[in-house]
Design a protein around this motif. Structure first.
Motif, PDB file in Angstrom:
ATOM      1  N   MET A   1      -5.803  39.132 -13.725  1.00  0.00           N
ATOM      2  CA  MET A   1      -7.176  38.600 -13.760  1.00  0.00           C
ATOM      3  C   MET A   1      -7.125  37.075 -13.628  1.00  0.00           C
ATOM      4  O   MET A   1      -6.291  36.415 -14.245  1.00  0.00           O
ATOM      5  N   ARG A   2      -8.019  36.537 -12.836  1.00  0.00           N
ATOM      6  CA  ARG A   2      -8.086  35.089 -12.664  1.00  0.00           C
ATOM      7  C   ARG A   2      -8.536  34.413 -13.961  1.00  0.00           C
ATOM      8  O   ARG A   2      -9.410  34.921 -14.675  1.00  0.00           O
ATOM      9  N   GLU A   3      -7.959  33.282 -14.266  1.00  0.00           N
ATOM     10  CA  GLU A   3      -8.425  32.519 -15.424  1.00  0.00           C
ATOM     11  C   GLU A   3      -9.854  32.051 -15.184  1.00  0.00           C
ATOM     12  O   GLU A   3     -10.233  31.734 -14.057  1.00  0.00           O
ATOM     13  N   PHE A   4     -10.654  32.014 -16.256  1.00  0.00           N
ATOM     14  CA  PHE A   4     -12.044  31.620 -16.106  1.00  0.00           C
ATOM     15  C   PHE A   4     -12.507  30.833 -17.320  1.00  0.00           C
ATOM     16  O   PHE A   4     -11.967  30.963 -18.419  1.00  0.00           O
ATOM     17  N   GLY A   5     -13.519  30.011 -17.100  1.00  0.00           N
ATOM     18  CA  GLY A   5     -14.154  29.296 -18.193  1.00  0.00           C
ATOM     19  C   GLY A   5     -15.207  30.164 -18.855  1.00  0.00           C
ATOM     20  O   GLY A   5     -15.755  31.079 -18.223  1.00  0.00           O
ATOM     21  N   TYR A   6     -15.499  29.899 -20.110  1.00  0.00           N
ATOM     22  CA  TYR A   6     -16.454  30.717 -20.859  1.00  0.00           C
ATOM     23  C   TYR A   6     -17.407  29.815 -21.623  1.00  0.00           C
ATOM     24  O   TYR A   6     -16.982  28.885 -22.311  1.00  0.00           O
ATOM     25  N   HIS A   7     -18.709  30.103 -21.483  1.00  0.00           N
ATOM     26  CA  HIS A   7     -19.743  29.374 -22.222  1.00  0.00           C
ATOM     27  C   HIS A   7     -20.699  30.388 -22.835  1.00  0.00           C
ATOM     28  O   HIS A   7     -21.064  31.370 -22.180  1.00  0.00           O
ATOM     29  N   ARG A   8     -21.116  30.134 -24.046  1.00  0.00           N
ATOM     30  CA  ARG A   8     -22.133  30.976 -24.669  1.00  0.00           C
ATOM     31  C   ARG A   8     -23.442  30.200 -24.694  1.00  0.00           C
ATOM     32  O   ARG A   8     -23.500  29.074 -25.203  1.00  0.00           O
ATOM     33  N   ALA A   9     -24.480  30.799 -24.123  1.00  0.00           N
ATOM     34  CA  ALA A   9     -25.792  30.135 -24.035  1.00  0.00           C
ATOM     35  C   ALA A   9     -26.700  30.640 -25.154  1.00  0.00           C
ATOM     36  O   ALA A   9     -26.656  31.812 -25.522  1.00  0.00           O
ATOM     37  N   TYR A  10     -27.544  29.719 -25.670  1.00  0.00           N
ATOM     38  CA  TYR A  10     -28.450  30.077 -26.754  1.00  0.00           C
ATOM     39  C   TYR A  10     -29.915  29.905 -26.367  1.00  0.00           C
ATOM     40  O   TYR A  10     -30.804  30.260 -27.140  1.00  0.00           O
ATOM     41  N   ASP A  11     -30.177  29.343 -25.195  1.00  0.00           N
ATOM     42  CA  ASP A  11     -31.547  29.254 -24.707  1.00  0.00           C
ATOM     43  C   ASP A  11     -31.528  29.456 -23.200  1.00  0.00           C
ATOM     44  O   ASP A  11     -30.523  29.198 -22.521  1.00  0.00           O
ATOM     45  N   VAL A  12     -32.642  29.943 -22.656  1.00  0.00           N
ATOM     46  CA  VAL A  12     -32.713  30.315 -21.245  1.00  0.00           C
ATOM     47  C   VAL A  12     -32.498  29.110 -20.338  1.00  0.00           C
ATOM     48  O   VAL A  12     -31.752  29.179 -19.350  1.00  0.00           O
ATOM     49  N   THR A  13     -33.129  28.002 -20.669  1.00  0.00           N
ATOM     50  CA  THR A  13     -32.991  26.796 -19.841  1.00  0.00           C
ATOM     51  C   THR A  13     -31.537  26.355 -19.753  1.00  0.00           C
ATOM     52  O   THR A  13     -31.030  26.017 -18.682  1.00  0.00           O
ATOM     53  N   GLY A  14     -30.852  26.379 -20.884  1.00  0.00           N
ATOM     54  CA  GLY A  14     -29.458  25.982 -20.895  1.00  0.00           C
ATOM     55  C   GLY A  14     -28.575  26.934 -20.112  1.00  0.00           C
ATOM     56  O   GLY A  14     -27.646  26.515 -19.411  1.00  0.00           O
ATOM     57  N   ALA A  15     -28.863  28.227 -20.213  1.00  0.00           N
ATOM     58  CA  ALA A  15     -28.082  29.218 -19.471  1.00  0.00           C
ATOM     59  C   ALA A  15     -28.221  29.011 -17.971  1.00  0.00           C
ATOM     60  O   ALA A  15     -27.235  29.021 -17.222  1.00  0.00           O
ATOM     61  N   VAL A  16     -29.453  28.811 -17.521  1.00  0.00           N
ATOM     62  CA  VAL A  16     -29.699  28.609 -16.090  1.00  0.00           C
ATOM     63  C   VAL A  16     -29.051  27.326 -15.610  1.00  0.00           C
ATOM     64  O   VAL A  16     -28.486  27.265 -14.502  1.00  0.00           O
ATOM     65  N   ALA A  17     -29.099  26.286 -16.431  1.00  0.00           N
ATOM     66  CA  ALA A  17     -28.502  24.999 -16.045  1.00  0.00           C
ATOM     67  C   ALA A  17     -26.997  25.125 -15.839  1.00  0.00           C
ATOM     68  O   ALA A  17     -26.417  24.461 -14.971  1.00  0.00           O
ATOM     69  N   LEU A  18     -26.353  25.980 -16.617  1.00  0.00           N
ATOM     70  CA  LEU A  18     -24.903  26.147 -16.491  1.00  0.00           C
ATOM     71  C   LEU A  18     -24.502  26.778 -15.163  1.00  0.00           C
ATOM     72  O   LEU A  18     -23.394  26.571 -14.679  1.00  0.00           O
ATOM     73  N   LEU A  19     -25.428  27.555 -14.567  1.00  0.00           N
ATOM     74  CA  LEU A  19     -25.125  28.189 -13.281  1.00  0.00           C
ATOM     75  C   LEU A  19     -25.704  27.437 -12.101  1.00  0.00           C
ATOM     76  O   LEU A  19     -25.391  27.757 -10.954  1.00  0.00           O
ATOM     77  N   ASP A  20     -26.542  26.470 -12.342  1.00  0.00           N
ATOM     78  CA  ASP A  20     -27.263  25.791 -11.266  1.00  0.00           C
ATOM     79  C   ASP A  20     -26.293  25.216 -10.227  1.00  0.00           C
ATOM     80  O   ASP A  20     -25.494  24.330 -10.525  1.00  0.00           O
ATOM     81  N   GLY A  21     -26.359  25.752  -9.028  1.00  0.00           N
ATOM     82  CA  GLY A  21     -25.537  25.257  -7.933  1.00  0.00           C
ATOM     83  C   GLY A  21     -24.105  25.750  -7.942  1.00  0.00           C
ATOM     84  O   GLY A  21     -23.330  25.438  -7.028  1.00  0.00           O
ATOM     85  N   ASP A  22     -23.711  26.540  -8.931  1.00  0.00           N
ATOM     86  CA  ASP A  22     -22.336  27.018  -9.027  1.00  0.00           C
ATOM     87  C   ASP A  22     -22.271  28.462  -8.542  1.00  0.00           C
ATOM     88  O   ASP A  22     -22.602  29.395  -9.270  1.00  0.00           O
ATOM     89  N   THR A  23     -21.858  28.663  -7.315  1.00  0.00           N
ATOM     90  CA  THR A  23     -21.793  30.008  -6.740  1.00  0.00           C
ATOM     91  C   THR A  23     -20.598  30.796  -7.251  1.00  0.00           C
ATOM     92  O   THR A  23     -20.460  31.986  -6.943  1.00  0.00           O
TER      93      THR A  23
END
Length: 330
Positions: A1-23
């Protein structure tokens, strides 16, 4: 399995911001599909954003009398909710038919809708697959395809969509809400999944980086008399080889309203509009039900080893509608 970063989001705005522009990032709900695909190398995200702690785990009545289901509601909680069982029994039945209790405890509503096909060529990274590797070909056309699509497929892909829940939600005219960096949006579930065409790797109409936040069920009195029937190759939990979600409203022996959707026959949950047109206003009986099923299945284009699905779906439609008609007449 490829190594990956992990983030836990606690609000919708923050979750979306973490993916913004990152395909190369993915949202992680219960992980019952995504993690499996990561283990086999089909999915190789560089970043996972865990959304299980977002405040999206409630089922609430809407002002017009429908239900709003948060995207992180588990399948177990959805199937057990008293208003779902009373007003939309087809949905509760579909969820219960979909997986074991352990999986239902983990899987989320949003993740269920975005689960990917179980086609063996898709999940085998050593095989060509237009859905996984555009332009590489579709070996299922001439290979193993006994459980593949008979409706809406193309020469580029004949895989089926695996969701039982999605079939019921399609019959119920659900709407899918989502959030992006540019703000909220909404899609009818009928428009969520894209036709296969020449681009089977493009599976949904969601904008890049969109996070599903809720599914809304409209007030549908017809849904109170509804049923989900799934046929599978073994008695234990397995993906469907054919399924039907149906809701029926009879008035004096005549079909006043009907909702019908098929599963395991196309790349997306298949709304049976042609069958509904035949049924509406017609007398409820076996002849009408057969005619409706045949009208929908006229468009079927089976492959050499999945033609049995045409007969299976015809019989399934007639059986489910007959049972609902008997219940409505009591």
């Amino acid at each position: 399995m490829r190594e990956f970063g992990y983030h836990r989001a606690y609000d919708v705005t923050g979750a979306v911001a973490l993916l913004d522009g990152d395909t190369d990032a993915r949202f992680l709900g219960g992980g019952t599909n995504l993690v499996d695909l990561m283990k086999t190398g089909v999915e190789r995200p560089a970043t996972l954003v865990d959304v299980r702690e977002l405040p999206l785990n409630r089922i609430e009545s809407t002002p017009d009398g429908g239900l709003r289901i948060g995207a992180t509601v588990t399948n177990s909680d959805l199937a057990a909710h008293p208003e779902v069982r009373r007003r939309y029994p087809v949905l509760a039945q579909a969820v219960l038919a979909g997986a074991s209790g352990q999986l239902r405890n983990m899987a989320t509503v949003g993740g269920n809708l975005l689960q990917r096909t179980r086609c063996g060529y898709f999940t085998d990274v050593d095989s060509p697959c237009n859905k996984r590797d555009p332009g590489s070909g579709c070996p299922a056309l001439t290979g193993e395809h006994h459980n593949h699509a008979i409706l809406g497929a193309s020469g580029h892909c004949v895989a089926t969509h695996p969701s039982d829940m999605g079939v019921a939600l399609t019959a119920l005219d659900a709407r899918v809400s989502y959030e992006t960096a540019d703000g909220p949006g909404e899609l009818p579930i009928a428009d969520l999944y894209l036709p296969v065409g020449k681009t089977p790797h493009r599976e949904t109409a969601l904008p890049q980086g969109a996070l599903i936040t809720a599914v809304t069920l409209p007030p549908t009195p017809t849904a109170a008399n509804s049923r989900y029937r799934k046929v599978r190759e073994r008695a234990s939990y397995a993906f469907a080889i054919g399924s039907v979600a149906a809701a029926l409203d009879l008035r004096d022996g005549t079909v006043h309203d009907v909702r019908l959707a098929f599963g395991a026959v196309a790349s997306r949950p298949w709304r049976a509009y042609a069958a509904e047109r035949i049924l509406t206003g017609a007398p409820a009986g076996a002849d009408t039900f057969v005619a409706a099923a045949d009208a929908e299945l006229t468009a079927a284009r089976p492959l050499p080893r999945n033609g049995y699905k045409v007969t299976l779906m015809r019989n399934l439609v007639v059986a489910v509608l007959s049972e609902l008609a008997e219940e409505a007449a009591r």
